[in-house]
Design a protein around this motif. Structure first.
Motif, PDB file in Angstrom:
ATOM      1  N   GLY A  71       3.026  10.271  -8.278  1.00 11.20           N
ATOM      2  CA  GLY A  71       3.825  10.599  -9.456  1.00 11.20           C
ATOM      3  C   GLY A  71       5.319  10.395  -9.242  1.00 11.20           C
ATOM      4  O   GLY A  71       6.119  10.600 -10.157  1.00 11.20           O
ATOM      5  N   LYS A  72       5.722   9.969  -8.046  1.00  9.62           N
ATOM      6  CA  LYS A  72       7.159   9.754  -7.791  1.00  9.62           C
ATOM      7  C   LYS A  72       7.600   8.426  -8.403  1.00  9.62           C
ATOM      8  O   LYS A  72       6.865   7.439  -8.338  1.00  9.62           O
ATOM      9  N   LYS A  73       8.785   8.423  -8.973  1.00  7.66           N
ATOM     10  CA  LYS A  73       9.335   7.188  -9.570  1.00  7.66           C
ATOM     11  C   LYS A  73      10.193   6.479  -8.523  1.00  7.66           C
ATOM     12  O   LYS A  73      11.043   7.094  -7.887  1.00  7.66           O
ATOM     13  N   LEU A  74       9.964   5.185  -8.379  1.00 10.23           N
ATOM     14  CA  LEU A  74      10.751   4.412  -7.416  1.00 10.23           C
ATOM     15  C   LEU A  74      11.725   3.493  -8.150  1.00 10.23           C
ATOM     16  O   LEU A  74      11.435   3.049  -9.257  1.00 10.23           O
ATOM     17  N   SER A  75      12.857   3.190  -7.499  1.00 14.15           N
ATOM     18  CA  SER A  75      13.738   2.133  -8.025  1.00 14.15           C
ATOM     19  C   SER A  75      13.561   0.932  -7.116  1.00 14.15           C
ATOM     20  O   SER A  75      13.075   1.062  -5.983  1.00 14.15           O
TER      21      SER A  75
ATOM     22  N   ASP B 232      15.502   9.869  -2.138  1.00 13.38           N
ATOM     23  CA  ASP B 232      15.438  11.323  -2.189  1.00 13.38           C
ATOM     24  C   ASP B 232      14.158  11.814  -2.879  1.00 13.38           C
ATOM     25  O   ASP B 232      14.194  12.567  -3.841  1.00 13.38           O
ATOM     26  N   LEU B 233      13.023  11.344  -2.352  1.00 11.97           N
ATOM     27  CA  LEU B 233      11.738  11.615  -3.006  1.00 11.97           C
ATOM     28  C   LEU B 233      11.211  13.022  -2.741  1.00 11.97           C
ATOM     29  O   LEU B 233      10.279  13.476  -3.394  1.00 11.97           O
ATOM     30  N   LYS B 234      11.778  13.671  -1.739  1.00  8.98           N
ATOM     31  CA  LYS B 234      11.366  15.044  -1.383  1.00  8.98           C
ATOM     32  C   LYS B 234       9.883  15.145  -1.026  1.00  8.98           C
ATOM     33  O   LYS B 234       9.175  16.076  -1.423  1.00  8.98           O
ATOM     34  N   LEU B 235       9.414  14.150  -0.290  1.00  7.56           N
ATOM     35  CA  LEU B 235       8.033  14.198   0.205  1.00  7.56           C
ATOM     36  C   LEU B 235       8.024  14.938   1.530  1.00  7.56           C
ATOM     37  O   LEU B 235       8.878  14.682   2.392  1.00  7.56           O
ATOM     38  N   SER B 236       7.071  15.837   1.706  1.00  9.99           N
ATOM     39  CA  SER B 236       6.972  16.525   2.993  1.00  9.99           C
ATOM     40  C   SER B 236       6.370  15.552   4.014  1.00  9.99           C
ATOM     41  O   SER B 236       5.755  14.543   3.634  1.00  9.99           O
ATOM     42  N   LYS B 237       6.504  15.887   5.297  1.00  8.38           N
ATOM     43  CA  LYS B 237       5.905  15.034   6.324  1.00  8.38           C
ATOM     44  C   LYS B 237       4.393  14.964   6.164  1.00  8.38           C
ATOM     45  O   LYS B 237       3.778  13.927   6.382  1.00  8.38           O
ATOM     46  N   GLU B 238       3.789  16.087   5.764  1.00  8.96           N
ATOM     47  CA  GLU B 238       2.335  16.124   5.554  1.00  8.96           C
ATOM     48  C   GLU B 238       1.944  15.145   4.446  1.00  8.96           C
ATOM     49  O   GLU B 238       0.980  14.411   4.574  1.00  8.96           O
ATOM     50  N   LYS B 239       2.719  15.129   3.365  1.00  7.12           N
ATOM     51  CA  LYS B 239       2.414  14.209   2.254  1.00  7.12           C
ATOM     52  C   LYS B 239       2.586  12.774   2.720  1.00  7.12           C
ATOM     53  O   LYS B 239       1.801  11.890   2.378  1.00  7.12           O
ATOM     54  N   MET B 240       3.649  12.546   3.503  1.00  2.90           N
ATOM     55  CA  MET B 240       3.935  11.164   3.915  1.00  2.90           C
ATOM     56  C   MET B 240       2.809  10.580   4.765  1.00  2.90           C
ATOM     57  O   MET B 240       2.443   9.426   4.607  1.00  2.90           O
TER      58      MET B 240
ATOM     59  N   GLY C 276       0.822  -1.209   0.000  1.00  8.88           N
ATOM     60  CA  GLY C 276       0.000   0.000   0.000  1.00  8.88           C
ATOM     61  C   GLY C 276       0.858   1.261   0.000  1.00  8.88           C
ATOM     62  O   GLY C 276       0.612   2.188  -0.778  1.00  8.88           O
ATOM     63  N   VAL C 277       1.856   1.291   0.847  1.00  6.69           N
ATOM     64  CA  VAL C 277       2.697   2.491   0.921  1.00  6.69           C
ATOM     65  C   VAL C 277       3.418   2.706  -0.409  1.00  6.69           C
ATOM     66  O   VAL C 277       3.435   3.820  -0.958  1.00  6.69           O
ATOM     67  N   VAL C 278       3.966   1.634  -0.960  1.00  6.66           N
ATOM     68  CA  VAL C 278       4.703   1.756  -2.217  1.00  6.66           C
ATOM     69  C   VAL C 278       3.766   2.241  -3.329  1.00  6.66           C
ATOM     70  O   VAL C 278       4.083   3.170  -4.087  1.00  6.66           O
ATOM     71  N   ALA C 279       2.585   1.617  -3.405  1.00  8.26           N
ATOM     72  CA  ALA C 279       1.631   1.985  -4.465  1.00  8.26           C
ATOM     73  C   ALA C 279       1.175   3.434  -4.301  1.00  8.26           C
ATOM     74  O   ALA C 279       1.058   4.174  -5.282  1.00  8.26           O
ATOM     75  N   GLU C 280       0.928   3.841  -3.067  1.00  8.13           N
ATOM     76  CA  GLU C 280       0.440   5.207  -2.854  1.00  8.13           C
ATOM     77  C   GLU C 280       1.537   6.239  -3.136  1.00  8.13           C
ATOM     78  O   GLU C 280       1.242   7.348  -3.568  1.00  8.13           O
ATOM     79  N   ILE C 281       2.791   5.881  -2.912  1.00  5.03           N
ATOM     80  CA  ILE C 281       3.870   6.812  -3.292  1.00  5.03           C
ATOM     81  C   ILE C 281       3.857   6.972  -4.811  1.00  5.03           C
ATOM     82  O   ILE C 281       3.937   8.083  -5.350  1.00  5.03           O
ATOM     83  N   GLN C 282       3.710   5.838  -5.494  1.00  4.78           N
ATOM     84  CA  GLN C 282       3.716   5.902  -6.968  1.00  4.78           C
ATOM     85  C   GLN C 282       2.564   6.760  -7.483  1.00  4.78           C
ATOM     86  O   GLN C 282       2.712   7.496  -8.446  1.00  4.78           O
ATOM     87  N   LYS C 283       1.418   6.668  -6.803  1.00  5.01           N
ATOM     88  CA  LYS C 283       0.262   7.455  -7.257  1.00  5.01           C
ATOM     89  C   LYS C 283       0.510   8.964  -7.175  1.00  5.01           C
ATOM     90  O   LYS C 283      -0.170   9.737  -7.830  1.00  5.01           O
TER      91      LYS C 283
END
Ligand code: GLA
Length: 385
Positions: free
Chosen positions: A106-110, A145-153, A97-104
């Protein structure tokens, strides 16, 4: 900070993945007062605690991500494309869930490897779920280095639970775990997600958790059902959420609708008032009255909101004959987990003895105890990248 776990997870990670991980820690939480108010845009008073979950991560050249839970001794693998929840997947769905929601977002994961371990008992109402989600999103944020704010996280963590685990949780747990401030509880406004740290000065008292070691299987559907009831009543009242209701408005509904539902809505309105009162009492250092408020919350959760259970009621009722306890209540979503007890420090051992014996006799079950301290929120512990 549990140094043993830091050591253990780092060693095990290197053994399994032959790499040095970065380490992210996210704590669980307690909630002094303000239960089932968060998804009603209301107020709560949670604090991060000194127990939580560690996530160790590093990038991999493989085309699969491998995840290991040290404590459950389970591993699984997934690809970053087409992520779906796994039927009866338990803890794995939090990761997915966390991985999928990060992708949603728009962030690209390796591809990465992940190992998890912690010292927060699952199902104890201390929010091991939010700790797991936050440890992963915070770890990935640092690693890639996704640069997500704490609020976004925290929103990513919450959506992971909504969309991949199936619990329509509020934001309190993820918030407290992310933003916790040592020595304070956060007066959290769940509408605008602002919080004010309120110093917890308990002097000769402490917060002791008593774990019923009970987890009822209906908890998730009952939780989602409570949320629906609240939304239904807000709609009938023509307001955005129960945060905007007052007691009078709700009581008027009693002739025209199911009285159990009305009582639930009334509980939410009254609980919001209790949170504000509790903050004043903490500031005035009026612990006896704060204790009484905890008892009132328990009564509301039991009789009006109907999310308690026999074992929790027993643990709370038992304290009423103990001079050393100023107040107690069930904590968290309900149907099991811990009670929160405001207790005189010099009587803790005696109290533990008394209540364990009584609980064992009543339910043929052991209860367990945790003394918790309000602590800081998520952190990165080592960064070797
Ligand atoms: C669970 C949920 C929270 C909150 C509490 C009850 O812990 O995850 O969002 O609703 O129950 O206060």
């Amino acid at each position: 900070m549990n140094k043993q776990i830091v050591q253990h997870i780092t060693t095990k990670y290197q053994e399994q993945f032959n790499a040095k991980p970065i380490l992210s820690f996210a704590p669980g939480r307690i909630n002094i007062i303000g239960e089932h108010t968060d998804y009603n845009d209301g107020f709560a008073l949670p604090a991060a605690i000194d127990k939580g979950i560690f996530a160790a991560l590093s990038i991999t050249e493989n085309n699969l991500c491998t995840v290991t839970s040290l404590d459950l001794e389970e591993s699984f693998q997934f690809q970053l494309t087409n992520l779906n929840s796994i039927k009866n997947g338990g803890w794995k769905n939090y990761v997915i869930g966390v991985v999928a929601e990060i992708q949603k977002t728009g962030k690209k994961l390796s591809n990465f490897n992940l190992m998890i371990s912690g010292d927060i008992p699952q199902g104890s109402g201390l929010s091991s779920s939010a700790a797991l989600e936050n440890s992963i999103v915070n770890g990935l944020n640092e690693l890639l280095d996704l640069k997500l704010s704490k609020e976004k996280m925290i929103l990513i963590s919450q959506k992971a639970e909504h969309n991949y685990v199936g619990v329509q949780c509020g934001i309190m747990d993820q918030y407290a775990s992310m933003f916790g401030v040592k020595g304070t509880a956060l007066l959290l406004d769940c509408r605008d997600l602002n919080s004010t740290p309120i110093s917890i000065q308990l002097h000769d008292h402490s917060l002791l958790l008593v774990n019923s070691n009970i987890q009822h299987s209906l908890a998730e559907s009952a939780y989602n059902n409570r949320r629906k009831v609240c939304e239904k009543i807000s709609k009938i009242l023509g307001i955005k959420s129960l945060r905007d209701a007052n007691e009078e408005q709700v009581i008027k509904l009693i002739d025209s609708m199911n009285s159990e539902d009305v009582l639930k809505a009334l509980y939410v309105v009254q609980e919001n008032q209790r949170v504000k009162k509790a903050v004043e009492l903490l500031k005035e250092n009026n612990l006896p009255e704060l204790g009484q408020l905890l008892y009132q919350t328990h009564k509301g959760l039991k009789d009006q909101y109907q999310v308690s259970c026999e074992e929790l009621d027993f643990l709370v009722d038992f304290t009423k004959n103990q001079d050393s306890v100023l107040g107690a209540r069930m904590m968290g979503g309900g149907f099991g987990g811990c009670t929160l007890n405001l207790i005189r420090k010099d009587s803790i051992n005696q109290f533990k003895n008394n209540i364990s014996k009584a609980y064992l006799q009543a339910f043929q079950k052991e209860c367990s105890f945790y003394l918790v301290h309000a602590s800081d929120g998520v952190k990165i512990i080592t960064n070797n990248t």
